[in-house]
Design a protein around this motif. Structure first.
Motif, PDB file in Angstrom:
ATOM      1  N   LEU A  66       0.826  -1.208   0.000  1.00 49.18           N
ATOM      2  CA  LEU A  66       0.000   0.000   0.000  1.00 49.18           C
ATOM      3  C   LEU A  66       0.864   1.264   0.000  1.00 49.18           C
ATOM      4  CD1 LEU A  66      -3.063   0.485   0.008  1.00 49.18           C
ATOM      5  CD2 LEU A  66      -2.932   0.767   2.477  1.00 49.18           C
ATOM      6  N   SER A  67       2.048   1.170   0.527  1.00 48.09           N
ATOM      7  CA  SER A  67       2.937   2.333   0.569  1.00 48.09           C
ATOM      8  C   SER A  67       3.295   2.834  -0.820  1.00 48.09           C
ATOM      9  CB  SER A  67       4.212   1.988   1.345  1.00 48.09           C
ATOM     10  OG  SER A  67       4.887   0.903   0.739  1.00 48.09           O
ATOM     11  N   GLN A  68       3.291   1.952  -1.821  1.00 44.94           N
ATOM     12  CA  GLN A  68       3.573   2.378  -3.190  1.00 44.94           C
ATOM     13  C   GLN A  68       2.493   3.341  -3.697  1.00 44.94           C
ATOM     14  OE1 GLN A  68       4.477  -0.820  -5.945  1.00 44.94           O
ATOM     15  NE2 GLN A  68       5.347  -2.085  -4.306  1.00 44.94           N
ATOM     16  N   LEU A  69       1.265   3.080  -3.301  1.00 41.02           N
ATOM     17  CA  LEU A  69       0.170   3.965  -3.699  1.00 41.02           C
ATOM     18  C   LEU A  69       0.149   5.233  -2.866  1.00 41.02           C
ATOM     19  CD1 LEU A  69      -2.627   1.266  -4.088  1.00 41.02           C
ATOM     20  CD2 LEU A  69      -1.198   2.267  -5.879  1.00 41.02           C
ATOM     21  N   THR A  70       0.519   5.116  -1.593  1.00 36.23           N
ATOM     22  CA  THR A  70       0.574   6.298  -0.732  1.00 36.23           C
ATOM     23  C   THR A  70       1.548   7.325  -1.291  1.00 36.23           C
ATOM     24  OG1 THR A  70       0.061   4.936   1.203  1.00 36.23           O
ATOM     25  CG2 THR A  70       0.997   7.112   1.623  1.00 36.23           C
ATOM     26  N   ARG A 100     -23.694  13.368  11.046  1.00 40.03           N
ATOM     27  CA  ARG A 100     -23.428  12.422   9.953  1.00 40.03           C
ATOM     28  C   ARG A 100     -21.989  11.920  10.023  1.00 40.03           C
ATOM     29  NH1 ARG A 100     -24.933  14.737   4.500  1.00 40.03           N
ATOM     30  NH2 ARG A 100     -25.761  12.681   4.028  1.00 40.03           N
ATOM     31  N   PRO A 101     -21.791  10.613  10.079  1.00 35.57           N
ATOM     32  CA  PRO A 101     -20.430  10.056  10.220  1.00 35.57           C
ATOM     33  C   PRO A 101     -19.631  10.177   8.924  1.00 35.57           C
ATOM     34  CG  PRO A 101     -22.027   8.283   9.950  1.00 35.57           C
ATOM     35  CD  PRO A 101     -22.828   9.562  10.056  1.00 35.57           C
ATOM     36  N   ARG A 102     -18.387  10.580   9.053  1.00 34.96           N
ATOM     37  CA  ARG A 102     -17.500  10.683   7.891  1.00 34.96           C
ATOM     38  C   ARG A 102     -16.087  10.239   8.289  1.00 34.96           C
ATOM     39  NH1 ARG A 102     -20.830  15.490   7.161  1.00 34.96           N
ATOM     40  NH2 ARG A 102     -21.721  15.576   5.063  1.00 34.96           N
ATOM     41  N   SER A 103     -15.977   9.044   8.863  1.00 36.47           N
ATOM     42  CA  SER A 103     -14.672   8.572   9.332  1.00 36.47           C
ATOM     43  C   SER A 103     -14.466   7.098   9.022  1.00 36.47           C
ATOM     44  CB  SER A 103     -14.528   8.811  10.839  1.00 36.47           C
ATOM     45  OG  SER A 103     -15.541   8.108  11.553  1.00 36.47           O
ATOM     46  N   VAL A 104     -14.946   6.645   7.880  1.00 41.34           N
ATOM     47  CA  VAL A 104     -14.894   5.227   7.526  1.00 41.34           C
ATOM     48  C   VAL A 104     -13.464   4.710   7.453  1.00 41.34           C
ATOM     49  CG1 VAL A 104     -15.380   3.577   5.680  1.00 41.34           C
ATOM     50  CG2 VAL A 104     -17.109   5.258   6.339  1.00 41.34           C
ATOM     51  N   PHE A 105     -12.608   5.399   6.718  1.00 41.64           N
ATOM     52  CA  PHE A 105     -11.260   4.889   6.490  1.00 41.64           C
ATOM     53  C   PHE A 105     -10.340   5.136   7.683  1.00 41.64           C
ATOM     54  CE2 PHE A 105     -13.163   4.929   2.371  1.00 41.64           C
ATOM     55  CZ  PHE A 105     -12.643   3.792   1.764  1.00 41.64           C
ATOM     56  N   HIS A 106     -10.690   6.080   8.525  1.00 40.25           N
ATOM     57  CA  HIS A 106      -9.983   6.193   9.801  1.00 40.25           C
ATOM     58  C   HIS A 106     -10.195   4.932  10.632  1.00 40.25           C
ATOM     59  CE1 HIS A 106      -9.644  10.650   9.192  1.00 40.25           C
ATOM     60  NE2 HIS A 106      -8.530  10.434   9.865  1.00 40.25           N
ATOM     61  N   GLN A 107     -11.400   4.388  10.581  1.00 36.91           N
ATOM     62  CA  GLN A 107     -11.691   3.184  11.348  1.00 36.91           C
ATOM     63  C   GLN A 107     -10.944   1.978  10.787  1.00 36.91           C
ATOM     64  OE1 GLN A 107     -16.008   2.848  12.629  1.00 36.91           O
ATOM     65  NE2 GLN A 107     -16.195   4.613  11.267  1.00 36.91           N
ATOM     66  N   VAL A 108     -10.789   1.929   9.472  1.00 34.41           N
ATOM     67  CA  VAL A 108      -9.980   0.857   8.881  1.00 34.41           C
ATOM     68  C   VAL A 108      -8.538   0.987   9.348  1.00 34.41           C
ATOM     69  CG1 VAL A 108      -9.187  -0.200   6.734  1.00 34.41           C
ATOM     70  CG2 VAL A 108     -11.487   0.753   6.860  1.00 34.41           C
ATOM     71  N   ALA A 109      -8.025   2.227   9.341  1.00 34.42           N
ATOM     72  CA  ALA A 109      -6.644   2.468   9.781  1.00 34.42           C
ATOM     73  C   ALA A 109      -6.457   2.063  11.241  1.00 34.42           C
ATOM     74  CB  ALA A 109      -6.288   3.940   9.582  1.00 34.42           C
ATOM     75  N   GLU A 110      -7.443   2.332  12.075  1.00 32.35           N
ATOM     76  CA  GLU A 110      -7.350   1.947  13.488  1.00 32.35           C
ATOM     77  C   GLU A 110      -7.280   0.431  13.638  1.00 32.35           C
ATOM     78  OE1 GLU A 110     -10.726   3.736  15.275  1.00 32.35           O
ATOM     79  OE2 GLU A 110      -9.946   5.785  15.118  1.00 32.35           O
ATOM     80  N   THR A 111      -8.020  -0.293  12.803  1.00 32.68           N
ATOM     81  CA  THR A 111      -7.971  -1.756  12.851  1.00 32.68           C
ATOM     82  C   THR A 111      -6.592  -2.265  12.427  1.00 32.68           C
ATOM     83  OG1 THR A 111     -10.343  -1.882  12.372  1.00 32.68           O
ATOM     84  CG2 THR A 111      -9.049  -3.875  12.009  1.00 32.68           C
ATOM     85  N   VAL A 112      -6.025  -1.644  11.401  1.00 27.03           N
ATOM     86  CA  VAL A 112      -4.678  -2.019  10.954  1.00 27.03           C
ATOM     87  C   VAL A 112      -3.676  -1.852  12.084  1.00 27.03           C
ATOM     88  CG1 VAL A 112      -2.768  -1.359   9.426  1.00 27.03           C
ATOM     89  CG2 VAL A 112      -5.092  -1.535   8.518  1.00 27.03           C
ATOM     90  N   HIS A 171     -11.802   4.195  -3.801  1.00 28.13           N
ATOM     91  CA  HIS A 171     -11.664   3.323  -2.636  1.00 28.13           C
ATOM     92  C   HIS A 171     -10.200   3.000  -2.371  1.00 28.13           C
ATOM     93  CE1 HIS A 171     -16.037   1.770  -3.334  1.00 28.13           C
ATOM     94  NE2 HIS A 171     -16.010   2.860  -2.581  1.00 28.13           N
ATOM     95  N   VAL A 172      -9.493   2.617  -3.414  1.00 29.71           N
ATOM     96  CA  VAL A 172      -8.095   2.209  -3.276  1.00 29.71           C
ATOM     97  C   VAL A 172      -7.238   3.349  -2.738  1.00 29.71           C
ATOM     98  CG1 VAL A 172      -6.046   1.502  -4.563  1.00 29.71           C
ATOM     99  CG2 VAL A 172      -8.255   0.427  -5.049  1.00 29.71           C
ATOM    100  N   ASN A 173      -7.419   4.537  -3.294  1.00 32.93           N
ATOM    101  CA  ASN A 173      -6.566   5.654  -2.902  1.00 32.93           C
ATOM    102  C   ASN A 173      -6.915   6.214  -1.527  1.00 32.93           C
ATOM    103  OD1 ASN A 173      -4.564   6.508  -5.119  1.00 32.93           O
ATOM    104  ND2 ASN A 173      -6.432   6.054  -6.271  1.00 32.93           N
ATOM    105  N   ARG A 174      -8.137   6.055  -1.102  1.00 31.00           N
ATOM    106  CA  ARG A 174      -8.454   6.468   0.273  1.00 31.00           C
ATOM    107  C   ARG A 174      -7.806   5.524   1.284  1.00 31.00           C
ATOM    108  NH1 ARG A 174     -14.731   7.755   0.917  1.00 31.00           N
ATOM    109  NH2 ARG A 174     -14.939   6.124  -0.655  1.00 31.00           N
ATOM    110  N   LEU A 175      -7.748   4.246   0.960  1.00 30.87           N
ATOM    111  CA  LEU A 175      -7.002   3.334   1.816  1.00 30.87           C
ATOM    112  C   LEU A 175      -5.531   3.757   1.888  1.00 30.87           C
ATOM    113  CD1 LEU A 175      -8.382  -0.184   0.783  1.00 30.87           C
ATOM    114  CD2 LEU A 175      -8.638   0.917   3.004  1.00 30.87           C
ATOM    115  N   ALA A 176      -4.966   4.087   0.723  1.00 32.18           N
ATOM    116  CA  ALA A 176      -3.557   4.484   0.678  1.00 32.18           C
ATOM    117  C   ALA A 176      -3.316   5.788   1.439  1.00 32.18           C
ATOM    118  CB  ALA A 176      -3.109   4.636  -0.778  1.00 32.18           C
ATOM    119  N   TYR A 177      -4.281   6.685   1.431  1.00 29.71           N
ATOM    120  CA  TYR A 177      -4.108   7.972   2.099  1.00 29.71           C
ATOM    121  C   TYR A 177      -4.191   7.833   3.622  1.00 29.71           C
ATOM    122  CZ  TYR A 177      -4.756  12.866   3.373  1.00 29.71           C
ATOM    123  OH  TYR A 177      -4.617  14.113   3.948  1.00 29.71           O
ATOM    124  N   TYR A 178      -5.161   7.067   4.094  1.00 27.15           N
ATOM    125  CA  TYR A 178      -5.412   7.037   5.537  1.00 27.15           C
ATOM    126  C   TYR A 178      -4.625   5.950   6.272  1.00 27.15           C
ATOM    127  CZ  TYR A 178      -8.950  10.562   4.950  1.00 27.15           C
ATOM    128  OH  TYR A 178      -9.580  11.755   4.662  1.00 27.15           O
TER     129      TYR A 178
END
Length: 536
Positions: free
Chosen positions: A68-72, A410-422, A440-447
């Motif tokens: 994922l770091s390659q995309l980040t 309104r919740p707007r922290s979906v990928f933060h929660q994925v990052a917390e799980t990681v 989707h892919v790039n938001r994972l790479a960003y967060y």
């Protein structure tokens, strides 16, 4: 001081101008305080990728996992000279983006100054919106009076739809500025053609066209206003508009023709239902989103939004009739030209081309009609004389209530929660996602900017089980996060059979440790997260 004297004191000193100024200040404060309170949504991270000039280096996820770091790294400015990076930016626009370059060029230089954080990236659109609010005051003062300018600016500052886009790293926010500035400059030129207003008129057209291609509708609006308001000098106005057209010609030749293949016009094509009904639905949906519900539209049905739009349209129609009978024909002409005319123009173009562009993205493609609608409301409220204060106050309170709910409920922290799980464990982790969509892919790479190894396997649901089994056979992962998307964008959602196949592959090696439903403000942000890990 007793109660009655206190009330009289405030009624005497708390003028409408002070209340309008407070509403503008609250609107500006909402922007400032919420620059970093929400995640980038799908399109915003695409704006970031394009603005870095590294879009041409991005490729779709393959059948095997990728670090994922390659995309980040692609979401940061690359090393190298500015001309080389700008060349990459323009090539990225040529190859995969249907929008002109001005917005992305501005964001690129802003990125160089302040970095790619949420606050930094959103601060430029917020500044565009501040400019639009200031221009609204100028146009309102020119067309009506000082109180009219304050009311127009207050409505724009608190309008839920524009507030959302003021915190959105997309090209829609500055369109409102260019629309307002162009009409303000035109009125100034008609009364006294100074050079600064002629330059402002020309540049607002140039920047508008080089920000969004549908701004062409607004050029037609300006031409119509010229013919109605100042036909005697149409040649001089025509020369100015011709100069603006010539200034955009280099990009039209070198860029627009190359971008036509990126437009994906098929998505605006055939829809099920009666065409006349669908066009009316798009019209009312756009008006309802612009004037009432704002970004709440992503959680409401099309029918409900259209009902709000129908009610708002009836209100605009009654306001127009009232102004006509009140003798406000000149002001009414400007307001209708900025609001109803471009809406009807867009509907006619959609009917003739058999497309449905008006309602796309909850009406954001025609965001430049918003100030005209608010201006029509402003002129009508100013004509109410004794009742204008209470009507203005009620409308502003409605807008502020909608804004507050949108920003807090309104919740707007979906990928933060994925990052917390990681980050629960330092062991290498594989994220398996049933979507290849680049938002989707790039938001994972960003967060997920983790110090330890994070790999991504992004495949359509019908292929994910097979690819996942191969990946697990080849690498020794202790943890796997399965992200199931409710809206994979480029492929259908997982069926029950496909979901079971993926689950079987994972349960052969892992036990489930965590299950979590992730929800945002639209289907694009809905995921089922399941964390699988080996026994320690």
């Amino acid at each position: 001081m007793n109660y009655r004297s206190t009330l009289l004191y405030w009624r005497k000193n708390l003028t409408l101008e002070i209340l309008l100024g407070c509403a503008i200040a609250i609107g500006l404060a909402f922007r400032l305080l919420n620059l970093g309170t929400r995640e980038f949504w799908y399109d915003e991270v695409l704006s970031l990728l394009l603005s870095t000039g590294q879009r041409i280096k991005y490729s779709l996820p393959e059948e095997t996992p990728i670090a994922l770091s390659q995309l980040t790294a692609l979401l940061n400015l690359p090393e190298g000279s500015i001309p080389k990076t700008l060349q990459g930016l323009v090539r990225g626009l040529y190859g995969g983006e249907p929008h002109p370059p001005i917005f992305f060029l501005a964001q690129h230089f802003w990125l160089r100054l302040f970095g790619n954080g949420e606050v930094a990236m959103r601060s430029l659109p917020a500044l565009w919106s501040v400019g639009a609010i200031a221009a609204a005051y100028g146009l309102g003062q020119k067309l009506i009076d000082q109180r009219g300018g304050l009311l127009f600016a207050a409505l724009l500052a608190t309008n839920p739809f524009y507030l959302f886009h003021s915190l959105n790293v997309r090209m829609y926010t500055p369109l409102v500025l260019w629309a307002i500035l162009s009409v303000w400059a035109l009125l100034e030129i008609i009364s006294r053609p100074r050079w600064k207003w002629q330059i402002a008129f020309i540049l607002s057209i140039v920047f508008g066209l080089l920000t969004f291609y549908l701004f062409t509708y607004w050029v037609v609006v300006l031409a119509a206003l010229i013919l109605v308001l100042d036909r005697k000098h149409w040649i001089q106005h025509g020369v100015r508009m011709t100069i603006a057209g010539l200034l955009t010609l280099p990009w039209a030749i070198s860029g627009t023709l190359k971008q036509l293949r990126n437009a994906d016009l098929d998505r605006f094509g055939v829809r099920e239902g009666n065409p006349a009904f669908l066009h009316l639905q798009d019209l009312f949906q756009t008006v309802g989103t612009h004037l009432v519900v704002g970004d709440w539209a992503t959680n409401l049905s099309t029918g409900i939004i259209a009902l709000f739009g129908l009610s708002a349209s009836i209100g605009l129609g009654l306001a127009a009739i009232y102004l006509w009978k009140s003798g406000q024909k000149w002001r009414l002409t400007v307001a209708l030209g900025m609001s109803i005319f471009p809406l009807l123009l867009a509907v006619c173009v959609d009917i003739l081309t058999r497309k449905y562009t008006l309602g796309f993205g909850w009406g954001r493609a025609l965001i430049f009609v918003l100030p005209g609608c608010l201006l029509l409301m402003t002129i009508a409220i100013r004509q109410l004389k004794a009742h204008q204060g209470i009507v203005a106050l009620l409308l502003l309170l409605l807008y502020l209530a909608i804004d507050t709910g949108d920003l807090t409920l309104r919740p707007r922290s979906v990928f933060h929660q994925v990052a917390e799980t990681v980050q629960l464990d330092s062991a290498p982790v594989l994220i398996a996602m049933d979507s290849k969509a680049w938002g989707h892919v790039n938001r994972l790479a960003y967060y997920i900017q983790s110090a330890h190894r994070v790999d991504l396997l992004a495949q359509p649901a019908n292929q994910l089980a097979t690819r996942l089994k191969t990946a697990l056979d080849r690498s020794n992962y202790r943890r796997v996060i399965w992200l199931e998307s409710a809206d994979p964008v480029w492929s259908p959602p997982a069926t029950a059979v496909e979901r079971q196949q993926i689950q079987q592959v994972l349960e052969e090696r892992f036990s489930i440790a965590k299950t979590q439903s992730l929800k945002g403000t639209m289907s694009l942000d809905e995921f089922q997260l399941k964390l699988y890990q080996t026994a320690r």
